[in-house]
Scaffold this active site. Structure first.
Site, short mmCIF file in Angstrom:
data_model
loop_
_atom_site.label_atom_id
_atom_site.label_comp_id
_atom_site.label_asym_id
_atom_site.label_seq_id
_atom_site.Cartn_x
_atom_site.Cartn_y
_atom_site.Cartn_z
N LYS A 170 0.79 -1.25 0.00
CA LYS A 170 0.00 0.00 0.00
C LYS A 170 0.82 1.29 0.00
O LYS A 170 0.45 2.27 0.64
CB LYS A 170 -0.94 0.03 1.22
CG LYS A 170 -1.93 -1.07 1.26
CD LYS A 170 -2.78 -1.01 2.51
CE LYS A 170 -2.04 -1.46 3.74
NZ LYS A 170 -2.90 -1.70 4.90
N ASP A 206 -5.41 -5.58 10.58
CA ASP A 206 -6.73 -4.89 10.65
C ASP A 206 -7.91 -5.83 10.38
O ASP A 206 -8.99 -5.66 10.95
CB ASP A 206 -6.78 -3.66 9.72
CG ASP A 206 -6.34 -3.95 8.30
OD1 ASP A 206 -5.91 -5.08 8.01
OD2 ASP A 206 -6.41 -3.01 7.46
C1 GLC Z 1 -2.84 -4.82 2.57
C2 GLC Z 1 -2.01 -5.40 3.71
C3 GLC Z 1 -2.88 -6.22 4.63
C4 GLC Z 1 -4.07 -5.40 5.10
C5 GLC Z 1 -4.83 -4.83 3.91
C6 GLC Z 1 -5.99 -3.93 4.32
O1 GLC Z 1 -3.30 -5.84 1.78
O2 GLC Z 1 -0.95 -6.19 3.18
O3 GLC Z 1 -2.15 -6.68 5.75
O4 GLC Z 1 -4.93 -6.19 5.87
O5 GLC Z 1 -3.94 -4.09 3.10
O6 GLC Z 1 -5.56 -2.84 5.06
#
Ligand code: GLC
Length: 465
Positions: A170, A206
């Site tokens: 991200k 999360d």
């Molecule tokens: C990305 C991260 C993951 C997280 C997701 C939503 O995919 O790698 O760990 O849960 O974003 O935030």
């Protein structure tokens, strides 16, 4: 005569537009195929022999079938993983019917670009600074509170309070964090400041925090999902199939990290030219390919690339794009929601496009809306196929005639886009016969979930003393 020619021309153009956009439509058979491939990767991620090469990592979280009972009192929750850092004070307690009552105070801090892409020290120093500010504001700096840390990246856990970051996702890139114990980095930063103390008791993804916070409202919640800046899901898996961790009894929550689905080529026949550009120009080319078809970090940019394609084909804005529209990132994901929320008078669409330096005709506005709908509907369907894969597999593994299950969901795309959730629910229900799925939105799940699991962890720690 002239009017008819014009109308014909318009029909002609719309036909060409629709043809270009038809690539975004996924047939049910195709969605079933995606679902099947997702299930295969889930299996491969769980198995010791195939784990290393699997794209869907299926990371054990050390959050187990929730034992009843937890400490009550004040907990701090810290959330790092989207565009903001959030600090929360969570008061966990029991009310008269001995149900959980969770009260919260919270504050958001935006993350400066240089903290995201500098060094890990810089990032965690900034995190500690935000915590210090929060403690000051609430006059609780003197207390050594237990902390639940929601860290939304792929982490290989050794325990609930220890795990190394496998890789950033991200748009994060802070150097010196990958391969290191994240809780250690946080503790070091707090020590460097020296103006407060904190007892980090749990670190969770999360998706996991979301599932836990929803579990306290609905005991059938065994899946957590995020569709926000990123896209990911977790679910409760039988211990004996989580081969990476010893033990046979009960269930453990597994963080799928399904955003990386496709990184081994599993989505090649579905990825379009726009997806390839988004990936090539991203900070992590070749990684998180499924996430890049779905999540908010990329959705606006996908729309922008399709708009440019239509301009180049002379089908939009009289064949001319503004400088701004030609700039990467200028079409924000929130515009997709706004365009699709337009009530029909095209005012909202017109305003967005003029802010981007183009003066659209009515037909241009309608085409832009169609583009947004195509991109966001594909995202909902792709994501739905993944979740249907997870849930159908759960039913099969438990050898159940029918599975009744609740999914806790959070994330800006899911919550703020006007049609994403409806389209998503519909496709999931459609792909999961013999399952009865309820979706619940988590409220401040990231923080509340982290605090709740910390309360459980504290209870367990005190029991073991
Ligand atoms: C990305 C991260 C993951 C997280 C997701 C939503 O995919 O790698 O760990 O849960 O974003 O935030």
């Amino acid at each position: 005569m002239f009017g008819r020619t014009l109308r014909n021309l318009r029909c002609d153009m719309m036909e060409k537009v629709n043809q270009i956009l038809s690539e975004f439509q996924l047939k049910k058979e195709e969605l079933k195929e995606i679902m099947k491939r997702m299930q295969q990767e889930i299996e491969r991620g769980l198995r010791v022999e195939t784990h290393e090469e699997a794209s869907v990592k299926m990371l054990p979280t050390y959050v187990c079938s929730t034992p009843e009972g937890s400490e009550v009192g004040d907990f701090l929750a810290l959330d790092l993983g989207g565009t903001n850092i959030r600090v929360m004070l969570v008061i966990v307690g029991e009310d008269e019917e001995s149900k959980w009552r969770v009260e919260t105070k919270n504050q958001m801090y935006s993350i400066p670009e240089d903290a995201m892409t500098g060094t890990a020290e810089m990032l965690f120093d900034y995190v500690a600074e935000c915590m210090s500010d929060f403690l000051d504001k609430h006059h609780i700096k003197h207390k050594k509170l237990p902390l639940g840390f929601t860290f939304s990246f792929p982490v290989r856990h050794e325990d609930i309070d220890k795990g190394i970051l496998i890789n950033w996702t991200k748009g994060f890139k802070a150097s010196g964090a990958e391969g290191n114990n994240i809780v250690g980095l946080l503790r070091d930063a707090i020590k460097r400041r020296g103006d407060f103390e904190m007892d980090v008791v749990a670190m969770v993804n999360d998706t996991v925090a979301t599932m836990i916070s929803c579990y306290y409202e609905d005991r059938s919640c065994e899946v957590g999902m995020i569709v926000g800046t990123g896209c990911n899901a977790c679910f409760m898996e039988e211990m004996r199939t989580v081969e990476l961790v010893e033990g046979e009894e009960g269930h453990m929550c597994v963080n799928t990290e399904w955003g990386a689905f496709g990184d081994n080529g599993e989505l090649e026949d579905f990825r379009l030219e726009y997806d390839r550009v988004v990936d090539e120009t991203s900070i992590n080319p070749g990684h998180q390919l499924y996430e890049k078809l779905i999540s908010g970090k990329y959705m606006g940019e996908l729309v922008r690339l399709v708009l440019l394609k239509l301009v180049n084909e002379d089908l939009l804005f009289n064949g001319e794009a503004s400088e701004l529209l030609k700039t990467r990132g200028s079409f924000e994901t929130r515009y997709v929601s706004q365009v699709e929320s337009d009530t029909g008078d095209r005012k909202q669409i017109y305003n967005i496009l003029s802010s981007l330096g183009v003066l659209p005709s009515e037909m241009d506005c309608d085409i832009v809306r169609l583009v947004c709908e195509s991109v966001s509907t594909r995202a909902a369907h792709m994501c739905g196929a993944g979740l249907a894969g997870v849930i159908n597999r759960m039913r099969a593994r438990r050898s159940l005639e029918a599975l009744k299950i609740t999914v806790g969901v959070d994330g800006s795309v899911y919550k703020l886009h006007p049609c994403f959730s409806d389209r998503f629910h519909k496709i999931v229900w459609d792909l999961t016969p013999h399952c009865e799925i309820t979706f619940i939105q988590s409220e401040e799940g990231s923080g509340r979930g982290a605090a709740l699991i910390s309360a459980v962890a504290c209870k367990m720690a005190s029991c073991m003393k």
